[in-house]
Design a protein around this motif. Structure first.
Motif, PDB file in Angstrom:
ATOM      1  N   GLU A 294      26.212 -24.787  -4.279  1.00 50.05           N
ATOM      2  CA  GLU A 294      25.209 -25.841  -4.254  1.00 50.05           C
ATOM      3  C   GLU A 294      25.331 -26.660  -5.544  1.00 50.05           C
ATOM      4  O   GLU A 294      25.500 -26.092  -6.645  1.00 50.05           O
ATOM      5  N   PRO A 295      25.255 -27.993  -5.435  1.00 46.35           N
ATOM      6  CA  PRO A 295      25.231 -28.801  -6.670  1.00 46.35           C
ATOM      7  C   PRO A 295      23.882 -28.633  -7.382  1.00 46.35           C
ATOM      8  O   PRO A 295      22.839 -28.505  -6.726  1.00 46.35           O
ATOM      9  N   PHE A 308      27.987 -27.191 -10.418  1.00 45.24           N
ATOM     10  CA  PHE A 308      27.882 -26.552  -9.104  1.00 45.24           C
ATOM     11  C   PHE A 308      27.623 -25.051  -9.294  1.00 45.24           C
ATOM     12  O   PHE A 308      28.263 -24.411 -10.131  1.00 45.24           O
ATOM     13  N   VAL A 309      26.655 -24.535  -8.527  1.00 45.26           N
ATOM     14  CA  VAL A 309      26.299 -23.106  -8.593  1.00 45.26           C
ATOM     15  C   VAL A 309      27.049 -22.347  -7.483  1.00 45.26           C
ATOM     16  O   VAL A 309      26.930 -22.684  -6.297  1.00 45.26           O
ATOM     17  N   ASP A 310      27.823 -21.369  -7.855  1.00 45.32           N
ATOM     18  CA  ASP A 310      28.595 -20.563  -6.875  1.00 45.32           C
ATOM     19  C   ASP A 310      27.649 -19.632  -6.113  1.00 45.32           C
ATOM     20  O   ASP A 310      26.918 -18.850  -6.716  1.00 45.32           O
ATOM     21  N   GLN A 311      27.672 -19.728  -4.827  1.00 45.64           N
ATOM     22  CA  GLN A 311      26.854 -18.850  -3.956  1.00 45.64           C
ATOM     23  C   GLN A 311      27.733 -18.049  -2.979  1.00 45.64           C
ATOM     24  O   GLN A 311      27.252 -17.552  -1.962  1.00 45.64           O
ATOM     25  N   SER A 312      29.001 -17.955  -3.291  1.00 46.17           N
ATOM     26  CA  SER A 312      29.918 -17.215  -2.414  1.00 46.17           C
ATOM     27  C   SER A 312      29.523 -15.746  -2.354  1.00 46.17           C
ATOM     28  O   SER A 312      28.939 -15.188  -3.299  1.00 46.17           O
ATOM     29  N   ALA A 313      29.847 -15.131  -1.229  1.00 48.48           N
ATOM     30  CA  ALA A 313      29.500 -13.711  -1.036  1.00 48.48           C
ATOM     31  C   ALA A 313      30.582 -13.018  -0.220  1.00 48.48           C
ATOM     32  O   ALA A 313      31.204 -13.624   0.666  1.00 48.48           O
ATOM     33  N   ASN A 319      36.036  -4.056  -1.640  1.00 51.28           N
ATOM     34  CA  ASN A 319      36.808  -5.027  -2.411  1.00 51.28           C
ATOM     35  C   ASN A 319      35.992  -6.257  -2.821  1.00 51.28           C
ATOM     36  O   ASN A 319      35.269  -6.830  -2.009  1.00 51.28           O
ATOM     37  N   PRO A 320      36.171  -6.731  -4.083  1.00 52.56           N
ATOM     38  CA  PRO A 320      35.420  -7.897  -4.575  1.00 52.56           C
ATOM     39  C   PRO A 320      36.221  -9.192  -4.387  1.00 52.56           C
ATOM     40  O   PRO A 320      37.393  -9.190  -4.015  1.00 52.56           O
ATOM     41  N   ILE A 321      35.542 -10.328  -4.684  1.00 53.32           N
ATOM     42  CA  ILE A 321      36.238 -11.614  -4.765  1.00 53.32           C
ATOM     43  C   ILE A 321      37.046 -11.632  -6.061  1.00 53.32           C
ATOM     44  O   ILE A 321      36.538 -11.280  -7.133  1.00 53.32           O
ATOM     45  N   ILE A 322      38.321 -12.054  -5.955  1.00 51.99           N
ATOM     46  CA  ILE A 322      39.196 -11.991  -7.136  1.00 51.99           C
ATOM     47  C   ILE A 322      39.685 -13.378  -7.587  1.00 51.99           C
ATOM     48  O   ILE A 322      40.310 -13.499  -8.635  1.00 51.99           O
ATOM     49  N   LYS A 323      39.381 -14.460  -6.798  1.00 52.47           N
ATOM     50  CA  LYS A 323      39.877 -15.777  -7.202  1.00 52.47           C
ATOM     51  C   LYS A 323      38.982 -16.879  -6.627  1.00 52.47           C
ATOM     52  O   LYS A 323      38.552 -16.791  -5.482  1.00 52.47           O
ATOM     53  N   TRP A 324      38.740 -17.892  -7.468  1.00 49.53           N
ATOM     54  CA  TRP A 324      37.974 -19.069  -7.065  1.00 49.53           C
ATOM     55  C   TRP A 324      38.847 -20.305  -7.300  1.00 49.53           C
ATOM     56  O   TRP A 324      39.397 -20.493  -8.404  1.00 49.53           O
ATOM     57  N   ASP A 325      39.027 -21.118  -6.304  1.00 50.53           N
ATOM     58  CA  ASP A 325      39.825 -22.338  -6.423  1.00 50.53           C
ATOM     59  C   ASP A 325      38.948 -23.536  -6.060  1.00 50.53           C
ATOM     60  O   ASP A 325      38.508 -23.662  -4.912  1.00 50.53           O
ATOM     61  N   SER A 337      39.810 -16.274 -12.123  1.00 49.91           N
ATOM     62  CA  SER A 337      39.848 -14.977 -11.433  1.00 49.91           C
ATOM     63  C   SER A 337      38.749 -14.040 -11.913  1.00 49.91           C
ATOM     64  O   SER A 337      38.878 -12.819 -11.814  1.00 49.91           O
ATOM     65  N   TYR A 338      37.708 -14.580 -12.428  1.00 51.56           N
ATOM     66  CA  TYR A 338      36.559 -13.779 -12.829  1.00 51.56           C
ATOM     67  C   TYR A 338      35.299 -14.526 -12.395  1.00 51.56           C
ATOM     68  O   TYR A 338      35.319 -15.743 -12.212  1.00 51.56           O
ATOM     69  N   TYR A 339      34.239 -13.783 -12.218  1.00 49.44           N
ATOM     70  CA  TYR A 339      33.028 -14.399 -11.684  1.00 49.44           C
ATOM     71  C   TYR A 339      32.364 -15.291 -12.723  1.00 49.44           C
ATOM     72  O   TYR A 339      32.158 -14.884 -13.869  1.00 49.44           O
ATOM     73  N   ARG A 340      32.044 -16.510 -12.279  1.00 54.61           N
ATOM     74  CA  ARG A 340      31.240 -17.439 -13.070  1.00 54.61           C
ATOM     75  C   ARG A 340      30.145 -17.948 -12.152  1.00 54.61           C
ATOM     76  O   ARG A 340      30.402 -18.337 -11.004  1.00 54.61           O
ATOM     77  N   ASP A 341      28.943 -17.951 -12.650  1.00 54.96           N
ATOM     78  CA  ASP A 341      27.845 -18.334 -11.771  1.00 54.96           C
ATOM     79  C   ASP A 341      27.809 -19.824 -11.486  1.00 54.96           C
ATOM     80  O   ASP A 341      27.226 -20.273 -10.492  1.00 54.96           O
TER      81      ASP A 341
END
Length: 362
Positions: A294-295, A308-313, A319-325, A337-341
């Motif tokens: 969400e912006p 932008f706020v990451d709301q991925s799940a 297994n966790p999420i390992i990559k955000w593009d 490759s690490y969680y950022r809110d």
């Protein structure tokens, strides 16, 4: 004169005529025991109604052999044999049979017994059809009730050894489905054998099987019945989806929760004969990975950063999420490759931009 006891007696006779003349004579008389009449009898197996009589009489005095036998077997039928056989025309009834024996001195004795003549057993078997894996039950009935069966011999005609028992009811489990002709032989107290046959059916069980699709996120799982019916047709289905839900449809669709898991699913199928079998399989509910953001602000000035706020799940127990593009719509990207809110990007020009986020799980 009737003597009360056996033994030797001197008998004296005195005679007198009308003139008063007298004469006498004396002789010795031997009083012997009478013979004792006794007999037993048994039934012959063939022909029906045949009785074998056995003389058991004995002499009352030593040396005074029995020399004559007189049997009254039934009204108008007699015999002088020591051990006669007689076939009665009417069975399942009783006759008064008497035996009179006479010894060498002419002494006689008579005994009478009631002799009951049993007819041949009328033997029948009753059984119920069974499903493969169940015990087939057999029960026999026989007439005449006055006869006594002392042994039953069962032959199930399936290659198993014959079973000898004193019971008229038995259970047997066949190893294969099919039609079997079962034989039972009954032996009465005279050793006579009577046989009956019964055709019994062992129904084949259905062979359950199924396939299941692998569903992700909110996708339903499609179950497809693959069962076969070597016997009668399948008439009912019972599904246990392993999550507390059930269905009776042949090939149901089931919605599992969003969380990934492995469920133990059971399918029970029943054919038209009431025979049933079950199968269990593991069914996989796939992981659900959802990219979302969400912006912070729907609209910003061109001299400020758009955030932008990451709301991925990832709906998974492992297994966790390992990559955000990120793609910001102006040809620039950013990956980590690490969680950022949240993440921010500076736009140089005003306008409307298509922002895309792709997340990758292990």
């Amino acid at each position: 004169h009737k003597f009360s006891e056996t033994g030797a007696y001197s008998v004296h006779l005195v005679v007198t005529d009308i003139n008063g003349c007298i004469d006498s004579i004396e002789k010795s008389v031997q009083i012997n025991n009478s013979p004792v009449a006794q007999f037993s009898y048994s039934s012959a197996c063939d022909p029906p109604g045949t009785i074998i009589f056995k003389d058991l009489s004995y002499s009352g005095t030593i040396g005074q052999a029995i020399v004559d036998w007189f049997w009254e077997l039934e009204p108008g039928i007699n015999s002088n044999l020591a051990n006669p056989h007689h076939t009665y025309e009417y069975t399942d009834t009783c006759f008064q049979v008497s035996l009179t024996v006479t010894d060498q001195q002419g002494c006689q004795n008579t005994t009478t017994q009631e002799v009951c003549i049993n007819g041949p057993l009328q033997l029948a078997i009753e059984s119920d059809d069974a499903c493969l894996g169940e015990r087939s039950m057999f029960h026999t009935f026989y007439q005449v009730s006055s006869d006594t069966v002392v042994e039953w011999v069962w032959d199930f005609n399936d290659g198993s050894p014959a079973i000898h028992t004193v019971y008229d009811t038995i259970g047997h489990q066949f190893s294969q489905s099919g039609i079997y002709t079962v034989k039972v032989s009954a032996f009465n107290q005279d050793g006579c054998e009577f046989t009956a046959h019964e055709e019994t059916v062992v129904h084949a069980n259905p062979l359950p099987d199924f396939t299941a699709s692998i569903a992700n996120c909110n996708e339903p799982t499609q179950f497809t019945d693959q069962s076969s019916a070597p016997g009668s047709l399948i008439s009912s289905w019972s599904w246990n989806f392993g999550d507390g839900e059930y269905s009776n449809a042949p090939s149901p669709i089931h919605q599992y929760g969003i969380q990934d898991s492995i469920y133990l699913v059971t399918l029970t199928v029943t054919n038209a004969e009431g025979c049933a079998d079950s199968i269990q399989k593991e069914v996989i509910k796939g992981a659900c990975l959802e990219a979302a953001f969400e912006p912070v602000l729907e609209s910003v000035c061109n001299n400020l950063a758009a955030c932008f706020v990451d709301q991925s799940a990832l709906h998974s127990a492992g297994n966790p999420i390992i990559k955000w593009d990120w793609t910001f719509g102006v040809g620039t990207t950013e990956s980590y490759s690490y969680y950022r809110d949240s993440i921010c990007h500076d736009y140089n020009n005003s306008g409307s931009y298509e922002v895309e986020l792709v997340v990758t799980a292990l």
